[in-house]
Scaffold this motif. Structure first.
Motif, PDB file in Angstrom:
ATOM      1  N   VAL A 216       0.831  -1.211   0.156  1.00 35.98           N
ATOM      2  CA  VAL A 216      -0.145  -0.039   0.078  1.00 35.98           C
ATOM      3  C   VAL A 216       0.950   1.353  -0.021  1.00 35.98           C
ATOM      4  CG1 VAL A 216      -1.596   1.325   1.308  1.00 35.98           C
ATOM      5  CG2 VAL A 216      -2.004  -1.002   0.996  1.00 35.98           C
ATOM      6  N   LYS A 217       1.928   1.298   0.639  1.00 36.72           N
ATOM      7  CA  LYS A 217       2.833   2.528   0.901  1.00 36.72           C
ATOM      8  C   LYS A 217       3.738   2.601  -0.400  1.00 36.72           C
ATOM      9  CE  LYS A 217       3.078   2.064   5.907  1.00 36.72           C
ATOM     10  NZ  LYS A 217       4.074   2.163   7.144  1.00 36.72           N
ATOM     11  N   THR A 218       4.277   1.827  -0.861  1.00 41.95           N
ATOM     12  CA  THR A 218       5.078   2.073  -2.010  1.00 41.95           C
ATOM     13  C   THR A 218       4.399   1.765  -3.267  1.00 41.95           C
ATOM     14  OG1 THR A 218       5.710  -0.332  -1.894  1.00 41.95           O
ATOM     15  CG2 THR A 218       7.120   1.292  -0.605  1.00 41.95           C
ATOM     16  N   ARG A 219       3.185   1.064  -3.333  1.00 43.39           N
ATOM     17  CA  ARG A 219       2.336   0.888  -4.465  1.00 43.39           C
ATOM     18  C   ARG A 219       3.201  -0.026  -5.564  1.00 43.39           C
ATOM     19  NH1 ARG A 219       0.844   5.863  -3.410  1.00 43.39           N
ATOM     20  NH2 ARG A 219       2.624   6.890  -4.498  1.00 43.39           N
ATOM     21  N   GLN A 220       4.116  -1.023  -5.053  1.00 41.82           N
ATOM     22  CA  GLN A 220       4.900  -1.858  -5.743  1.00 41.82           C
ATOM     23  C   GLN A 220       4.324  -3.392  -5.857  1.00 41.82           C
ATOM     24  OE1 GLN A 220       9.078  -1.839  -5.055  1.00 41.82           O
ATOM     25  NE2 GLN A 220       9.255   0.371  -5.500  1.00 41.82           N
ATOM     26  N   LEU A 221       4.285  -3.832  -6.606  1.00 37.53           N
ATOM     27  CA  LEU A 221       3.918  -5.337  -6.878  1.00 37.53           C
ATOM     28  C   LEU A 221       4.746  -6.199  -5.997  1.00 37.53           C
ATOM     29  CD1 LEU A 221       1.982  -7.328  -8.207  1.00 37.53           C
ATOM     30  CD2 LEU A 221       3.716  -7.690 -10.056  1.00 37.53           C
ATOM     31  N   ILE A 222       4.358  -7.062  -5.046  1.00 33.50           N
ATOM     32  CA  ILE A 222       4.842  -7.786  -3.990  1.00 33.50           C
ATOM     33  C   ILE A 222       4.909  -8.926  -4.964  1.00 33.50           C
ATOM     34  CG2 ILE A 222       4.933  -8.948  -1.886  1.00 33.50           C
ATOM     35  CD1 ILE A 222       3.629  -6.416  -0.784  1.00 33.50           C
ATOM     36  N   SER A 223       3.804  -9.751  -5.023  1.00 30.78           N
ATOM     37  CA  SER A 223       3.654 -11.043  -5.974  1.00 30.78           C
ATOM     38  C   SER A 223       2.634 -11.117  -6.784  1.00 30.78           C
ATOM     39  CB  SER A 223       3.637 -12.071  -4.565  1.00 30.78           C
ATOM     40  OG  SER A 223       3.801 -13.418  -5.367  1.00 30.78           O
TER      41      SER A 223
END
Length: 431
Positions: A324-331
């Motif tokens: 949510v904070k970085t808005r990057q794809l985790i998986s």
């Protein structure tokens, strides 16, 4: 095995998701471990059948006796155990009418038994039903199910959205040519209805077509946000006015999924062109788009109640988890079928998996010890002789040995025969 894409720098917290697809399958995906876990599919429930496509789902993820309700395309509603997929109860709703909304109530009434639940369903034709179902294995002395409460949420149009607020006292309905309206679920009466927005500067009226909705707070039903087919996000305040308090556009395709954040002012919006972004609903400002482009229409977006992650799924067949904070794809996990929705199991912590693993390790150690004892006992006992097939080399060597023995015998016979003659006679014969 499904393809898995993970970001090693971030890692996924311990989460458990249940996804639903167009062929009626329910797949359980878990990320184990306290840090940098990778989601994997651990269970698949059901059989592939297009007529049993899951249209809507709702979950009560309490610690004791959790429940999962799913509405299928053939008009059946099923109540399952989300831990193992066992079926508790199933019933049919309004014949062939397609279900568009489903909610499983978390709070129980005073006269309600433990092995029963209350469900709210709505169909595309506007029929809403509120009923309490009782499991067949409940106690015999429990009260029978009361007659379901039914009413018509719209006189015309097509009902596409059905939501229940956090207090579970009010319901929101809307759809194609149906303005959003709020009903009191206890009295089954309409208490508020929205008004169509005015025409634009060119005098063009945008027809009403709501596709999704979400309440901004679990404790307040007066503020809610909606998504429309005309790529608009609208904020309504029941206490202020009937028309939207705020409205803004998001790209050029229909809004297909929307969910709220626990902070009360952030919403996550997904559309038909696979765009996912976060907005501050107080100002309508775009906070940022989520990285990791999808390739199909987004059908569901869910915010985890405890961890700082959201999950999305859609027609590209991927379950994606974002920070949510970085808005990057985790998986991202490839699940093979077109996905129609997902829910989080907030009661999952990963600790029970560790306990299960310790039990399995203890059992394996016991079995290894038993096998070691059996081997020692087997060594002490005498082994029975085993017949072994002779190889060709051994046969040939034995044949050569027998031939050599025969030659030696012949030579010995010749020498014995010659020994009878005297030496002079032999010399005479030789010269």
């Amino acid at each position: 095995m499904p393809r898995v894409i993970s970001n090693e720098t971030l890692g996924c917290p311990p989460i458990r998701t249940l996804t639903f697809d167009s062929l009626g399958l329910i797949k359980v995906t878990e990320a184990r471990g306290k840090e940098r876990g990778t989601p994997t599919v651990v269970n698949t429930w059901g059989e592939m059948n297009a007529s049993r496509c899951v249209l809507a789902a709702s979950m009560d993820d309490r610690l004791n006796n959790p429940l999962l309700a799913v509405a299928r395309k053939d008009g059946n509603v099923e109540v399952l155990n989300p831990c193992n997929g066992d079926l508790h109860f199933a019933y049919s709703v309004f014949g062939d009418n397609e279900i568009s909304g489903l909610h499983l109530f978390r709070k129980q009434k005073e006269d309600q038994t433990e092995k029963s639940c209350t469900l709210l369903t709505c169909t595309r034709k506007g029929d809403v039903s509120l009923r309490t179902v009782q499991f067949p294995d409940a106690r015999a002395d429990s009260s029978d199910d009361a007659a379901p409460k039914t009413w018509k949420a719209c006189g015309s149009g097509e009902l596409l959205v059905g939501k229940v607020d956090g207090t579970e006292n009010f319901g929101l309905f809307g759809g194609k040519r149906v303005e959003v309206n709020i009903w009191d679920l206890e009295q089954c009466t309409k208490i508020w209805s929205a008004k169509s927005p005015p025409k634009d500067n060119l005098g063009i009226f945008t027809p009403t077509w709501f596709t999704c909705a979400a309440f901004m707070s679990n404790e307040d039903h007066r503020k809610f946000v909606t998504g429309t087919k005309s790529h608009q996000v609208r904020l309504y305040d029941v206490s202020a006015q009937r028309r939207p308090v705020m409205s803004f556009d998001f790209h050029e395709t229909a809004i297909t999924a929307i969910t709220e954040d626990p902070d009360g002012h952030t919403v996550y919006v997904g559309n038909a062109s696979a765009d996912l972004a976060a907005f501050d609903i107080r100002t309508g400002k775009l906070l940022g788009s989520f990285l990791g482009k999808c390739s199909g229409s987004i059908r569901s977006v869910v915010r985890h109640p405890h961890h700082q992650v959201i999950a999305s799924c859609g027609l590209d067949r991927y379950l994606r988890v974002y920070d949510v904070k970085t808005r990057q794809l985790i998986s991202a996990v490839f699940l093979k079928q077109h996905l129609t929705g997902l829910v989080f199991d907030s009661g999952f912590s990963g600790e029970e998996i560790a306990v299960a693993n310790t039990v399995v390790e203890a059992e394996t150690e016991e079995t290894m010890e038993q096998e070691g004892q059996e081997e020692e006992n087997g060594d002490e006992t005498e082994e029975a002789p085993v017949k072994r097939k002779k190889s060709k080399k051994e046969k040939r060597s034995r044949e050569k040995v027998s031939e050599g023995e025969e030659i030696d015998k012949l030579r010995s016979k010749k020498t014995s025969f010659l020994s009878f003659f005297p030496k002079t006679l032999l010399l005479y014969l030789l010269f």
